[in-house]
Every structure is written in C-alpha cells, then in structure tokens.
Design a protein around this motif. Structure first.
Motif, PDB file in Angstrom:
ATOM      1  N   VAL A  93      -4.659   2.401  26.315  1.00 48.93           N
ATOM      2  CA  VAL A  93      -3.727   1.347  27.483  1.00 48.93           C
ATOM      3  C   VAL A  93      -4.630   1.785  28.499  1.00 48.93           C
ATOM      4  CG1 VAL A  93      -2.011   0.691  28.336  1.00 48.93           C
ATOM      5  CG2 VAL A  93      -1.209   1.774  26.162  1.00 48.93           C
ATOM      6  N   GLY A 119      -0.030  -1.736  32.886  1.00 48.94           N
ATOM      7  CA  GLY A 119      -0.643  -1.307  31.393  1.00 48.94           C
ATOM      8  C   GLY A 119      -1.229  -2.424  30.396  1.00 48.94           C
ATOM      9  N   GLN A 121      -2.898  -3.665  26.610  1.00 44.55           N
ATOM     10  CA  GLN A 121      -3.342  -3.013  25.156  1.00 44.55           C
ATOM     11  C   GLN A 121      -4.808  -3.051  24.863  1.00 44.55           C
ATOM     12  OE1 GLN A 121      -2.518   0.270  22.776  1.00 44.55           O
ATOM     13  NE2 GLN A 121      -4.107   0.102  22.781  1.00 44.55           N
TER      14      GLN A 121
END
Length: 126
Positions: A93, A119, A121
C-alpha cells in the motif's frame, strides 16, 4: 477534512509501470515537502521517495533508485510517483505524506510528516 488523496494503484505484471497521483488540499501546497511511503503485508511502513518544497531536492530509497521518479505540480497541488520496472517486492500500500517546510535530508521517517493520505494498493504479480 481530507487533505491528501492517492490514486493510480492497481495490478500490474512484473516489468510493468504505474503512475501514482496524490491530490492535495493542504495550502499553500508549494510550501510542503512531500513524500511517498509504502507498507507491505507484515512489514513496517518504509520511505520510498521525497521531493522538497519548491522541488529543490528529490531523494529515493536505494531499492527504487533508477526505477521510480517523484514529481510535483504546484499549480495543480498534485504529487506523482512514476514507477517503472515494477517487481513483486514493490507490492504494498503506497501512502502520500506531506509536511510544511520540512528540510531536505538523506532519509525520511514516518515521524517527519504530519499529514497522510489513506493509501492506494499496488500489486505486482503475473
């Protein structure tokens, strides 16, 4: 109040590329040193790259040098991370972070930055 929002993550094959973006609502953006961090499953969050305010200096952790490029567009209040030659070990992340008038340094720590995004991914897999 959301101040940093990442986008651009996804699934990519080894050797591929991705460009992460971070939209910032911190003001004035040009006074913020900005960074990218990442956290892989079961590992601590690690610093990836940083760009100082007014883009005077950039820095990278050794494992991404020559593959990743950090940049900023102060007029749009945007931060970017161009990631090339991605490898499975880049899976994590990725977080955008910022701190006003943070001075340039050889390495950055989580505690250097006061503002964080949620964040995005990045998964590198065949």
């Amino acid at each position: 109040q959301v101040q940093l929002v990442e986008s651009g993550g996804g699934l990519v094959q080894p050797g591929g590329s991705l460009r992460l973006s971070c939209a910032a609502s911190v003001r004035p953006f040009e006074t913020y040193t900005m960074g990218w961090f990442r956290q892989a499953p079961g590992k601590a969050r690690e610093w990836v790259a940083a760009i100082t305010w007014k883009a005077r200096n950039t820095g990278y952790t050794d494992s991404v040098k020559g593959r990743f490029t950090i940049s900023r567009d102060d007029a749009k209040s945007m931060l970017y991370l161009q990631m090339n030659s991605l490898q499975p070990e880049d899976t994590a992340v990725y977080y955008c972070a910022g701190h006003r008038y943070l001075s340039n340094r050889n390495r950055y720590k989580e505690g250097d930055f006061g503002t964080w995004g949620q964040g995005t991914q990045v998964t590198v897999s065949s």
